[in-house]
Design an enzyme around this catalytic site. Structure first.
Site, short mmCIF file in Angstrom:
data_model
loop_
_atom_site.label_atom_id
_atom_site.label_comp_id
_atom_site.label_asym_id
_atom_site.label_seq_id
_atom_site.Cartn_x
_atom_site.Cartn_y
_atom_site.Cartn_z
N LYS A 50 0.83 -1.21 0.00
CA LYS A 50 0.00 0.00 0.00
C LYS A 50 0.87 1.26 0.00
CE LYS A 50 -3.72 -2.64 2.07
NZ LYS A 50 -4.34 -3.17 3.31
N GLN B 232 -4.89 -1.97 9.51
CA GLN B 232 -4.66 -3.27 8.86
C GLN B 232 -5.26 -4.40 9.70
OE1 GLN B 232 -3.21 -3.80 5.74
NE2 GLN B 232 -4.01 -5.86 6.10
N ASP C 143 -11.39 2.24 3.73
CA ASP C 143 -11.58 0.79 3.61
C ASP C 143 -13.06 0.44 3.40
OD1 ASP C 143 -9.71 -1.18 3.45
OD2 ASP C 143 -9.32 -1.31 5.60
#
Lengths: 291, 291
Positions: free
Chosen positions: B49, B93, B116
């Site tokens: 990322k 994460q 997200d």
């Protein structure tokens, strides 16, 4: 063929809620009913909600702002109800008069008091299977109708006609949940669906919510299916004093003989909606603002 | 049969985003990447990322709290990032180490920075077709794959295998939307579905997201279907140095010849996820906290 009697099931739920409210020590649940303007249908819906609330022992507080209330003033009114610790549920009667932004008002209601289940956050909770949320009343009522008629959706093919935010999408999400009674395989059809009858004929449980009188005909229904008719449509009827009568989305006379169970219109899904509004209000009282 | 090349499509999107970011005057978009603990897969995902962000011109800020951080401390950290006007997107994460409540952390992220797309409110906005929300990255990536491969879902029967919150439910809601490219008739199947092959064979577009290697076999797929394989499963492979290889949920070798278009694994849906995370981050920067 067996009729799913919404009036009877709603009456049972109302009796259960009455007992539950009687057992609440201290303040009784309170529902604020906000109605802007004098739309005759809205007047009659709000009256029905007041009456059912009284029957259960839920306090209702009817608020009638002037029809020309501004967006900002109505938002301020909602903010005050959100902050009022003696109010558990807030219902803003739809439709609001034209200049007002209805979606913005629905989103202004605190999610913890959104007993109509229209708030974005409560829709998200439905998808997340978070039981602290409020499901909108009609789909929640359909799940009660099915559960109390011994229809277990597990592994069944549930076909939903219509993708509205008030019925189609939430009932699809509810039927799909992992919890007991649900666990259905769910198909959602709508205006763009091709060869609709070939899909509706797959349905073990068919839920019609498209708002078109007698749209679902006998050839669209599998023998032995369960049919839930959410539609409430007016059709002209010269034999009635009113000049019309109410019919569902399903061509009841021809479809019913093929089904295992079916809801009538009126007296099927309709009476469940107010019962579920009361159930959500009592839940809001029990849950407090923790949700 | 035509391969849907996720690597190429992701590269195109990344190039588009690079141009979009170059045109932003003032502060560049900034993505906060929060990783707790040293799970090797998480380390590698976060690195990927960071690398993609750098390629696009998105600033990334990697935050590595101690593995024994408390729930309250992690929430405080999120609150600070929420309040930080120089941070546009926040990614925590997954998976978080065990004692931490992951869902509560995901919900702590401001919806306006939830790139997200895991927040309850953004899931609700997906259902409401509110474009200010963030769709979760894998389903958003699938829609891009389809759109850029000239697959218009309108009127097509889209069958989704799996009802997860990360893929199954959001892709169903996206495929169902009224907007151009969508408008599909959507069926969601899962572990409780009966006679699954009879349903998957109806699919014009089959989306497999169940996490079981080679689950979808040739007999389950209609001739000429489009197949999207979301699965990434490890299976033992003595011929590889690692001792394993990655395969999808679809038995590619036998299914592919029947399809019109199919995604490979790896190189199909996988690369889209990071691209869509970047797209959401740039959107968050453009949109500000208005969402």
């Amino acid at each position: 063929m067996e009729l799913i009697k919404g009036n009877d099931i709603a009456a049972t739920i109302i009796a259960e809620l009455k007992a539950e409210v009687a057992a609440i020590s201290g303040r009784k649940p309170c529902l604020a009913l906000v109605r802007v303007g004098d739309d005759p249908a809205s007047v009659s819906y709000v009256k029905k909600k007041e009456k059912t609330a009284a029957e259960i022992g839920v306090e209702s507080r009817v608020i009638l702002p002037p029809v020309d209330i501004s967006q900002a003033e109505l938002e301020k009114l909602i903010d005050d109800l959100n902050a009022d610790e003696t109010v558990d549920g807030i219902l803003v009667q739809s439709p609001l008069p034209k200049p007002l932004d209805e979606l913005a008002i629905f989103r202004r209601v605190s999610p913890a008091k959104d007993v109509d289940g229209f708030h974005t956050l409560n829709l998200g909770k439905l998808a997340q299977e978070d039981a602290t949320g409020f499901a909108s009343c009609t789909p929640a009522g359909i799940m009660e109708l099915l559960g109390r008629s011994d229809v277990d959706l597990k592994g069944k093919h549930v076909v939903v006609l219509g993708r509205s935010l008030i019925v189609g999408k939430p009932i699809a999400l509810l039927a799909l949940q992992k919890k007991a009674g649900a666990n259905g395989t769910v198909t959602i059809c709508h205006s763009a669906t091709k060869d609709l009858p070939s899909i509706t004929r797959l349905a073990d449980v068919l839920i019609a919510a498209i708002g078109r009188a007698h749209f679902v005909t006998a050839d669209m229904v599998k023998e032995g299916a369960v049919v839930i008719d959410v539609g409430i449509n007016r059709i002209p009827d010269a034999s009635r004093k009113s000049g019309y009568r109410l019919v569902g989305d399903v061509d009841f006379d021809n479809v019913a003989p093929k089904t295992a169970q079916i809801t009538p219109v009126p007296g099927g899904v309709g009476p469940m909606t107010v019962a579920m509004l009361m159930k959500n209000t009592v839940k809001a009282r029990q849950q407090g603002t923790a949700a």
